[in-house]
Design a protein around this motif. Structure first.
Motif, PDB file in Angstrom:
ATOM      1  N   GLU A  19      91.508 -39.158  42.704  1.00  0.00           N
ATOM      2  CA  GLU A  19      92.181 -38.997  43.998  1.00  0.00           C
ATOM      3  C   GLU A  19      93.660 -39.391  43.917  1.00  0.00           C
ATOM      4  O   GLU A  19      94.506 -38.777  44.564  1.00  0.00           O
ATOM      5  N   THR A  30      82.217 -28.660  39.188  1.00  0.00           N
ATOM      6  CA  THR A  30      81.418 -29.375  38.181  1.00  0.00           C
ATOM      7  C   THR A  30      80.846 -30.693  38.704  1.00  0.00           C
ATOM      8  O   THR A  30      80.254 -31.444  37.934  1.00  0.00           O
ATOM      9  N   THR A  31      81.069 -31.014  39.989  1.00  0.00           N
ATOM     10  CA  THR A  31      80.439 -32.211  40.575  1.00  0.00           C
ATOM     11  C   THR A  31      79.510 -31.779  41.702  1.00  0.00           C
ATOM     12  O   THR A  31      79.649 -30.667  42.242  1.00  0.00           O
ATOM     13  N   SER A  59      76.213 -33.969  32.776  1.00  0.00           N
ATOM     14  CA  SER A  59      77.129 -34.976  32.228  1.00  0.00           C
ATOM     15  C   SER A  59      77.741 -35.871  33.311  1.00  0.00           C
ATOM     16  O   SER A  59      78.573 -36.722  33.020  1.00  0.00           O
TER      17      SER A  59
HETATM   18  N1  LIG Z   1      88.252 -28.692  50.319  1.00  0.00           N
HETATM   19  C1  LIG Z   1      87.247 -29.222  50.958  1.00  0.00           C
HETATM   20  O1  LIG Z   1      86.661 -28.608  51.850  1.00  0.00           O
HETATM   21  C2  LIG Z   1      86.786 -30.596  50.586  1.00  0.00           C
HETATM   22  C3  LIG Z   1      85.571 -31.078  51.102  1.00  0.00           C
HETATM   23  C4  LIG Z   1      85.136 -32.337  50.678  1.00  0.00           C
HETATM   24  C5  LIG Z   1      85.895 -33.072  49.769  1.00  0.00           C
HETATM   25  N2  LIG Z   1      87.067 -32.555  49.308  1.00  0.00           N
HETATM   26  C6  LIG Z   1      87.879 -33.297  48.350  1.00  0.00           C
HETATM   27  O2  LIG Z   1      87.129 -33.444  47.142  1.00  0.00           O
HETATM   28  C7  LIG Z   1      87.646 -34.561  46.430  1.00  0.00           C
HETATM   29  C8  LIG Z   1      86.505 -35.333  45.814  1.00  0.00           C
HETATM   30  O3  LIG Z   1      85.822 -34.494  44.918  1.00  0.00           O
HETATM   31  P1  LIG Z   1      84.913 -35.098  43.735  1.00  0.00           P
HETATM   32  O4  LIG Z   1      84.034 -36.134  44.294  1.00  0.00           O
HETATM   33  O5  LIG Z   1      84.326 -33.937  43.024  1.00  0.00           O
HETATM   34  O6  LIG Z   1      85.988 -35.892  42.868  1.00  0.00           O
HETATM   35  P2  LIG Z   1      86.740 -35.595  41.482  1.00  0.00           P
HETATM   36  O7  LIG Z   1      87.229 -34.213  41.427  1.00  0.00           O
HETATM   37  O8  LIG Z   1      87.733 -36.694  41.358  1.00  0.00           O
HETATM   38  O9  LIG Z   1      85.596 -35.786  40.381  1.00  0.00           O
HETATM   39  C9  LIG Z   1      85.020 -37.049  40.229  1.00  0.00           C
HETATM   40  C10 LIG Z   1      85.075 -37.522  38.786  1.00  0.00           C
HETATM   41  O10 LIG Z   1      84.066 -36.845  38.055  1.00  0.00           O
HETATM   42  C11 LIG Z   1      84.626 -36.274  36.873  1.00  0.00           C
HETATM   43  N3  LIG Z   1      83.835 -35.102  36.576  1.00  0.00           N
HETATM   44  C12 LIG Z   1      83.886 -33.903  37.190  1.00  0.00           C
HETATM   45  N4  LIG Z   1      82.925 -33.098  36.726  1.00  0.00           N
HETATM   46  C13 LIG Z   1      82.263 -33.787  35.781  1.00  0.00           C
HETATM   47  C14 LIG Z   1      81.158 -33.501  34.947  1.00  0.00           C
HETATM   48  N5  LIG Z   1      80.511 -32.330  35.027  1.00  0.00           N
HETATM   49  N6  LIG Z   1      80.734 -34.453  34.086  1.00  0.00           N
HETATM   50  C15 LIG Z   1      81.353 -35.677  34.028  1.00  0.00           C
HETATM   51  N7  LIG Z   1      82.385 -36.010  34.797  1.00  0.00           N
HETATM   52  C16 LIG Z   1      82.833 -35.074  35.675  1.00  0.00           C
HETATM   53  C17 LIG Z   1      86.067 -36.038  37.193  1.00  0.00           C
HETATM   54  O11 LIG Z   1      86.846 -36.006  36.037  1.00  0.00           O
HETATM   55  C18 LIG Z   1      86.385 -37.240  38.071  1.00  0.00           C
HETATM   56  O12 LIG Z   1      86.686 -38.349  37.256  1.00  0.00           O
HETATM   57  C19 LIG Z   1      88.480 -35.368  47.411  1.00  0.00           C
HETATM   58  O13 LIG Z   1      89.839 -35.233  47.103  1.00  0.00           O
HETATM   59  C20 LIG Z   1      88.187 -34.712  48.754  1.00  0.00           C
HETATM   60  O14 LIG Z   1      89.284 -34.758  49.642  1.00  0.00           O
HETATM   61  C21 LIG Z   1      87.527 -31.340  49.687  1.00  0.00           C
END
Ligand SMILES: NC(=O)c1ccc[n+]([C@@H]2O[C@H](COP(=O)([O-])OP(=O)(O)OC[C@H]3O[C@@H](n4cnc5c(N)ncnc54)[C@H](O)[C@@H]3O)[C@@H](O)[C@H]2O)c1
Length: 369
Positions: A95, A151-152, A194
């Motif tokens: 973030e 990927t999350t 992962s």
């Molecule tokens: N656009 C929208 O409608 C919307 C809705 C909800 C949240 N968001 C935004 O989403 C963000 C949060 O997203 P998040 O929780 O995915 O966070 P993120 O993108 O920071 O990912 C979380 C962590 O997981 C790691 N990671 C990602 N994929 C992985 C995998 N397959 N294996 C291992 N590690 C992995 C990343 O490197 C990171 O360290 C916030 O900025 C929030 O504001 C946007």
């Protein structure tokens, strides 16, 4: 599935006889319709889901996802016939890296690799990468195509769908952004293998929110020890798609998706985004907005927090009023009459302070408990 006027949703889960794997497809009918594809291993067939031929492609990702999965995605792109070129930009991630500096790095890569209107950005990562890459796509050359390869769990269940893009500006979360719909969303469940357990649970908070909004039966499935991820995530996505299609630019009903977020965002900001992950803060925000037994059971199952006793809820009232959903002296707050029956009502500071005074009684001891 409830459909709005003029809106049709087609959902299909098809079994692939060859691989024994199933696949889900969900159509999103907005001004720029697109499909969401979900299944294990499907990113290997990316060209089936997105138009790649004749285009230059820039993959935007972060360090961790790049280390784990970029080479396999590059291998997939290299096997696409007629791709006009490919490059990648690797952002720090997290973030704290969702800012104008990251956006600038994407612009520079777009410039250096000479991507134009007809070309394509691939947002490859979690919600942070998706929001930055999507905003770059919304603004580069006044808008170029992009696809989401989340990927999350959080990005699959929530952020990759609906076209909200942007970056944080100082302490304003998503302070600079735009609506820009992807051309396709490709959710490969194998990427979740992962993902650290805390990140998995983090995303589950948004799934639980969707269940509370419009699919209460899902709350039961979410409590199972080994749930079917495709089933759970596709149901959460359907809840979001259903709402987003009726209100793509958040003029009204889409605000329902903020259930639990008013308190959650205030809590994140109170701790300067250092203590809780977004979904964890939302979990606590759900307990603020609509405490109930099915919610508690689901949060417990996914080891999600139900309270942050280090914070006095009344102290968050001014922060809640900095929310983007504020309208002058009132705030549009999402309540839940019962699971499946949300509603929005405007509340003023005094009412919010009264709610804060009564919040978390179950989880706190001492006066007022
Ligand atoms: N656009 C929208 O409608 C919307 C809705 C909800 C949240 N968001 C935004 O989403 C963000 C949060 O997203 P998040 O929780 O995915 O966070 P993120 O993108 O920071 O990912 C979380 C962590 O997981 C790691 N990671 C990602 N994929 C992985 C995998 N397959 N294996 C291992 N590690 C992995 C990343 O490197 C990171 O360290 C916030 O900025 C929030 O504001 C946007």
């Amino acid at each position: 599935m409830r459909n709005g006027p003029g809106v049709s949703i087609s959902v299909g889960r098809i079994s692939s006889a060859l691989k024994g794997h199933s696949m889900t497809r969900i159509e999103v009918r907005t001004d720029n319709p697109y499909s969401i594809h979900m299944g294990r291993g499907i990113s290997g067939s990316l060209a089936q889901y997105a138009r790649l031929e004749g285009r230059r492609v820039l993959v935007v990702t972060d360090r961790r996802v790049a280390a784990l999965h970029l080479s396999s995605l590059e291998g997939v792109l290299d096997s696409v016939k007629g791709l006009a070129g490919r490059g990648s930009v690797i952002l720090p991630g997290g973030e704290t890296g969702k800012n104008l500096a990251a956006l600038e790095r994407v612009y520079r890569a777009l410039d250096e690799q000479n991507l134009g209107r007809g070309d394509l950005i691939i947002a490859f990562g979690g919600g942070v990468v998706g929001d930055i890459a999507g905003f770059a796509a919304a603004t580069w050359n006044r808008g170029i195509g992009f696809i989401q390869v989340p990927t999350t769990v959080l990005a699959m269940a929530d952020s990759s769908v609906g076209g909200k893009t942007g970056v944080d500006y100082r302490l304003r979360k998503n302070g600079v952004g735009a609506f820009h719909q992807p051309e396709a969303v490709v959710m490969d469940l194998a990427y979740l293998d992962s993902l650290p357990a805390r990140q998995l649970s983090n995303g589950m908070a948004e799934v639980i929110k969707s269940a509370l909004l419009a699919d209460p039966g899902l709350l039961g499935d979410l409590r199972e020890p080994d749930p079917d991820m495709e089933e759970i995530l596709s149901r959460a996505v359907r809840v979001k798609v259903d709402i987003v299609q009726r209100d793509p630019a958040e003029k009204g009903e889409r605000a329902l998706l903020n259930l639990g977020h008013t308190y959650g965002h205030a809590l994140e900001s109170y701790h300067r985004y250092r203590k809780w992950l977004h979904g964890e803060a939302v979990a606590i925000g759900l307990m603020f907005a609509c405490p109930c037994e099915p919610l508690e059971a689901a949060l417990r199952r996914w080891n999600l927090p139900m309270d942050d006793p280090s914070v006095e809820p009344r102290d968050l009232v001014p922060l809640m009023f900095q929310d983007k959903k504020r309208m002058g002296a009132t705030l549009r707050f999402v309540f839940l009459e019962s699971p499946g029956n949300p509603y929005i009502r405007e509340v003023d500071q005094a009412e919010l302070a009264e709610m804060a005074g009564k919040a978390f009684r179950k989880t706190r001891k001492g006066p007022g408990a």
